[in-house]
Design a protein around this motif. Sequence first.
Motif, PDB file in Angstrom:
ATOM      1  N   ARG A  35       0.828  -1.212   0.000  1.00 31.31           N
ATOM      2  CA  ARG A  35       0.000   0.000   0.000  1.00 31.31           C
ATOM      3  C   ARG A  35       0.864   1.264   0.000  1.00 31.31           C
ATOM      4  O   ARG A  35       0.565   2.229  -0.703  1.00 31.31           O
ATOM      5  N   ARG A  38       2.377   1.720  -3.483  1.00 31.19           N
ATOM      6  CA  ARG A  38       1.373   2.251  -4.428  1.00 31.19           C
ATOM      7  C   ARG A  38       1.119   3.732  -4.165  1.00 31.19           C
ATOM      8  O   ARG A  38       0.962   4.523  -5.093  1.00 31.19           O
ATOM      9  N   PHE A  39       1.084   4.122  -2.899  1.00 31.65           N
ATOM     10  CA  PHE A  39       0.872   5.523  -2.545  1.00 31.65           C
ATOM     11  C   PHE A  39       2.033   6.383  -3.045  1.00 31.65           C
ATOM     12  O   PHE A  39       1.824   7.463  -3.581  1.00 31.65           O
ATOM     13  N   LYS A  41       4.128   5.696  -5.551  1.00 35.68           N
ATOM     14  CA  LYS A  41       4.167   5.715  -7.019  1.00 35.68           C
ATOM     15  C   LYS A  41       3.084   6.612  -7.613  1.00 35.68           C
ATOM     16  O   LYS A  41       3.236   7.127  -8.709  1.00 35.68           O
ATOM     17  N   SER A  42       2.004   6.808  -6.894  1.00 36.85           N
ATOM     18  CA  SER A  42       0.917   7.642  -7.408  1.00 36.85           C
ATOM     19  C   SER A  42       1.276   9.120  -7.249  1.00 36.85           C
ATOM     20  O   SER A  42       2.245   9.473  -6.584  1.00 36.85           O
ATOM     21  N   ASP A  43       0.464   9.970  -7.841  1.00 40.30           N
ATOM     22  CA  ASP A  43       0.688  11.413  -7.708  1.00 40.30           C
ATOM     23  C   ASP A  43       0.260  11.925  -6.333  1.00 40.30           C
ATOM     24  O   ASP A  43       0.529  13.069  -5.982  1.00 40.30           O
ATOM     25  N   LYS A  44      -0.369  11.085  -5.550  1.00 45.63           N
ATOM     26  CA  LYS A  44      -0.818  11.480  -4.212  1.00 45.63           C
ATOM     27  C   LYS A  44       0.358  11.791  -3.275  1.00 45.63           C
ATOM     28  O   LYS A  44       0.243  12.644  -2.401  1.00 45.63           O
TER      29      LYS A  44
END
Length: 189
Positions: A35, A38-39, A41-44
């Motif tokens: 998780r 993924r966080f 790697k994202s734009d978030k």
Amino acid sequence: ESRIILLFYNYIDPNTAMNYLAKHIATLGGGDRNRLLRFIKSDKFEKFLKGELEVSGSRRLRKKVKVMLEKARVMNNRAKLFVQEPRNIKFVIKNLKGSYIYEKYVVDSSCQIDCPFKAVETKEVVTSDVYTERLTMNPYSLNLIILDLKPAEAEEEQEIKEPVAPVVEEAAAPVVEEAVAPEEEVQSE
């Protein structure tokens, strides 16, 4: 023993948040690790570091991951602050006795390729036990402090001018304490 050399540098890690998370990701379980990755790697993640996004309301991330992310954001904000402002450093040398020649050399952004390497400050320091000095260090700068024991001939000339009763003591080796910035706490991880 006649020369003391101190080197101070002010390096600010531009990727401090990512390095912190990379160092501590191994403490997470498999699901939390995925998780978090993924966080990141994202734009978030970039929005989170800028303060545009909060993870406190997220149900997908567990408390341990949220605490890690918050600490990474705090470290990132401190690094951005240190890039813009100089740091004030105080250092203390104990058991330093005698007369020394103090030379300070600085390498920072004002120095170009053909910059001469010469002392920016030179002074005489006379100390009986403890020597304290304050430095103001610009971001990404390096300060080299050299304390050379003053030659004996110069000291003898000074003694002739001002007679002082001799005190016989066994000289202890100089001890350098860790430099601590007065406005901030030094934290080790």
